[in-house]
Design a protein around this motif. Structure first.
Motif, short mmCIF file in Angstrom:
data_model
loop_
_atom_site.label_atom_id
_atom_site.label_comp_id
_atom_site.label_asym_id
_atom_site.label_seq_id
_atom_site.Cartn_x
_atom_site.Cartn_y
_atom_site.Cartn_z
N LEU A 180 1.05 -0.94 0.40
CA LEU A 180 0.24 0.11 -0.03
C LEU A 180 1.00 1.25 0.36
CD1 LEU A 180 -3.07 -1.42 2.76
CD2 LEU A 180 -2.79 -1.22 0.13
N PHE A 181 1.99 1.65 0.83
CA PHE A 181 2.85 1.79 1.13
C PHE A 181 3.50 2.26 -0.34
CE2 PHE A 181 6.94 4.47 2.17
CZ PHE A 181 6.91 5.65 2.62
N PHE A 182 4.22 1.45 -1.12
CA PHE A 182 5.00 1.88 -2.34
C PHE A 182 3.82 2.35 -3.16
CE2 PHE A 182 8.34 -1.10 0.11
CZ PHE A 182 8.58 0.06 0.09
N ILE A 183 3.13 1.74 -3.16
CA ILE A 183 2.28 1.62 -4.61
C ILE A 183 1.10 2.55 -5.01
CG2 ILE A 183 0.33 0.57 -6.50
CD1 ILE A 183 1.17 -2.67 -5.45
N ILE A 184 0.25 3.27 -3.85
CA ILE A 184 -0.62 4.16 -3.90
C ILE A 184 0.03 4.95 -3.48
CG2 ILE A 184 -2.57 4.97 -2.92
CD1 ILE A 184 -3.38 2.41 -2.22
N GLN A 185 0.87 5.19 -2.36
CA GLN A 185 1.91 6.66 -1.47
C GLN A 185 3.13 6.43 -2.38
OE1 GLN A 185 0.35 8.00 0.97
NE2 GLN A 185 -1.62 6.66 0.61
N LEU A 186 3.52 6.05 -2.88
CA LEU A 186 5.27 6.40 -3.64
C LEU A 186 5.03 6.03 -5.42
CD1 LEU A 186 8.09 5.32 -1.14
CD2 LEU A 186 6.93 7.23 -1.63
N HIS A 187 3.70 5.66 -5.59
CA HIS A 187 3.73 5.40 -7.16
C HIS A 187 4.77 3.86 -7.60
CE1 HIS A 187 0.33 8.02 -6.76
NE2 HIS A 187 0.91 9.03 -5.85
N MET A 188 5.21 3.72 -7.15
CA MET A 188 6.13 2.45 -7.64
C MET A 188 5.63 1.32 -8.52
SD MET A 188 8.70 2.58 -3.71
CE MET A 188 9.62 0.99 -5.14
N GLY A 189 4.21 1.97 -8.67
CA GLY A 189 4.22 0.13 -9.79
C GLY A 189 4.50 -1.09 -9.42
N VAL A 190 4.83 -1.49 -10.34
CA VAL A 190 5.31 -2.78 -10.00
C VAL A 190 6.50 -3.10 -8.99
CG1 VAL A 190 3.85 -3.91 -12.05
CG2 VAL A 190 6.25 -3.23 -12.39
N ALA A 191 6.99 -2.25 -9.36
CA ALA A 191 8.34 -2.05 -8.85
C ALA A 191 8.05 -1.96 -7.02
CB ALA A 191 9.32 -1.22 -9.52
N GLY A 192 6.96 -1.11 -6.65
CA GLY A 192 6.70 -0.94 -5.19
C GLY A 192 6.31 -2.66 -5.14
N ALA A 193 5.52 -2.85 -5.83
CA ALA A 193 5.32 -4.68 -5.31
C ALA A 193 6.27 -5.53 -4.93
CB ALA A 193 3.91 -4.95 -6.84
N ALA A 194 7.56 -5.45 -5.53
CA ALA A 194 8.14 -6.86 -5.36
C ALA A 194 9.38 -6.33 -4.34
CB ALA A 194 9.46 -6.41 -6.94
#
Length: 448
Positions: A180-194
């Motif tokens: 939630l933090f990496f994808i929604i807040q930081l907008h890191m996309g699929v890299a955030g999930a990894a």
């Protein structure tokens, strides 16, 4: 919290060990599913397809890690069943050192081979960049995956399935928060999930190591044990390499099947991915039963009680039959509502559903043979027989290969989906016959 599986009636002993494993495996799949849901809803259907297109590669990496580390732990379970305390400590140290070497080998190999592999797998152009980004980050963090699996395998080898459950639940919750933090807040996309997956596994591995060091003296090696032992290395590689190769061979077949699915476009890939997540969730009871039988057979093989191993297998097969029938009904009833979890409202579900139903309904008819594979395979492995279970993986590979090649040749999605059931049938027959052969061989060498 250790469980001596050489004593007591098989049914309660097996259930006591299996239930925490099922819960833990489900949590692991849930946080993998949450990864997919968050990516699908907040990044998009193409991003979900990108993550899904790497699913078979992820299975290869995690399967190799689980196989090699579970193999290293078999020697521990056998020595624990034989009450060889010093031997357990030596095997822990040797398995840890071997895992360091395999981590370096696997990481370096994958970093160089990943782009060609995605190309060979017919990854659609519109999702290639995201797929490559995601899997490269996962590869960079494979060390966390290997050592979490190793430490969990050590604990299970001495009959402790509850502590790995605790750390899995913790890892699952942490992974969701990081997603939630990496994808929604930081907008890191699929890299955030990894990165969320890597970080959650790394923290869990560290906590697991601290717990073992402080609370489980049986698994705490002496300083003099920290060296490579020729005898232990031979025994652990003899168990670990076939188990790792079995996963690698199986995942090679799923990669071929994924290549066939990829030819039908990103919508089909996204539907296949979402359905596969639901199926993986429902399969966790079968996988947990296999993990249980590896420890159960390992401990009882170490104590020389072959009749008890056979009694445990019969009990496990009865449990697996009931479980397979239940999850067949769940797969068919939960598919449509589950799909809505993965995609936002702007995705055309009417276009997605037919692809998903084709795969789900076809696979659900063959859950019974699938459930037997884990029992026969892991029982043989727990007794130190790794070659025949590995060849069961070859049977899976050949079945998927033949079906997928024909599916790609005639561009038939239903035939492509049949790759999994064909593999399960082939492996179930092979491992069932192999189990009977191995048990007869063990009985001849261990007369009552």
């Amino acid at each position: 919290m250790q469980l001596d599986m050489t004593k007591g009636r098989p049914l309660p002993v097996i259930l006591q060990f299996t239930l925490p494993l099922i819960i833990g495996n489900i949590f692991q799949q849930l946080y993998n599913m949450v990864d997919t849901i968050i990516v699908g809803r907040y990044v998009g259907a193409d991003a979900l397809a990108a993550v899904g297109s790497t699913g078979t590669i992820m299975f290869l990496l995690t399967g190799f890690s689980q196989g090699i580390t579970a193999g290293f732990a078999i020697l521990i379970s056998q020595r624990y069943g034989a009450h060889d305390a010093d031997g357990v400590k030596q095997a822990v140290a040797n398995g840890t050192l071997l895992s360091v070497l395999f981590t370096l080998f696997l990481t370096c190999s994958c970093l160089f081979l990943m782009k060609p592999l995605l190309t060979i797998m017919n990854t659609p152009d519109n999702i290639f960049a995201d797929a490559y980004s995601y899997i490269m980050i996962i590869t960079a963090g494979i060390v966390a995956n290997i050592f979490y699996n190793l430490l969990s395998a050590f604990l299970r080898a001495v009959g402790n399935s509850k502590v790995p459950l605790f750390f899995l639940v913790f890892s699952a919750c942490l992974n969701v928060l990081l997603d939630l933090f990496f994808i929604i807040q930081l907008h890191m996309g699929v890299a955030g999930a990894a990165w969320a997956t890597n970080l959650a596994q790394a923290i869990s591995a560290v906590l697991c190591a601290i717990y073992i060091w402080c609370k489980i003296p049986e698994l705490k090696p002496y300083r003099s044990d920290w060296k490579i032992s020729r005898t232990d290395t031979k025994n652990q590689l003899a168990a670990g390499i076939p188990m790792a190769l079995q996963f690698a061979i199986t995942s090679s077949g799923t990669m071929i099947m994924q290549s066939a699915i990829n030819l039908f476009g990103s919508t089909a890939v996204a539907a296949f991915t979402a359905t596969g997540k639901l199926q993986s969730l429902l399969m966790q009871g079968m996988i947990a039963m296999g993990q249980t039988m590896a420890t159960y057979s390992g401990q009882n093989f170490g104590s020389g009680d072959i009749k008890r191993i056979k009694a445990g297998v019969k009990t496990a097969l009865g449990i697996a039959l009931v479980y397979a029938l239940v999850v067949t009904a769940l797969m068919c009833s939960l598919l449509k509502p589950a799909l809505h979890l993965f995609f936002s409202g702007d995705v055309d579900m009417s276009a997605m559903l037919p692809w998903a139903q084709t795969y789900a309904y076809m696979c659900s008819m063959f859950f019974i043979p699938l459930s037997t594979i884990f029992i026969f395979r892991n029982t043989m492995q727990g007794c130190g027989y790794g070659f025949l279970p590995m060849m069961g993986g070859v049977a899976e590979l050949l079945a998927r290969l033949v079906v997928s090649i024909f599916a790609m040749k005639i561009l038939n999605f239903r035939l492509a989906c049949f790759g999994d059931p064909a593999a399960w049938i082939a492996a179930a027959v092979f491992t069932g016959i192999s189990y009977l052969y191995v048990m007869r061989k063990i009985e001849q060498s261990h007369p009552a």
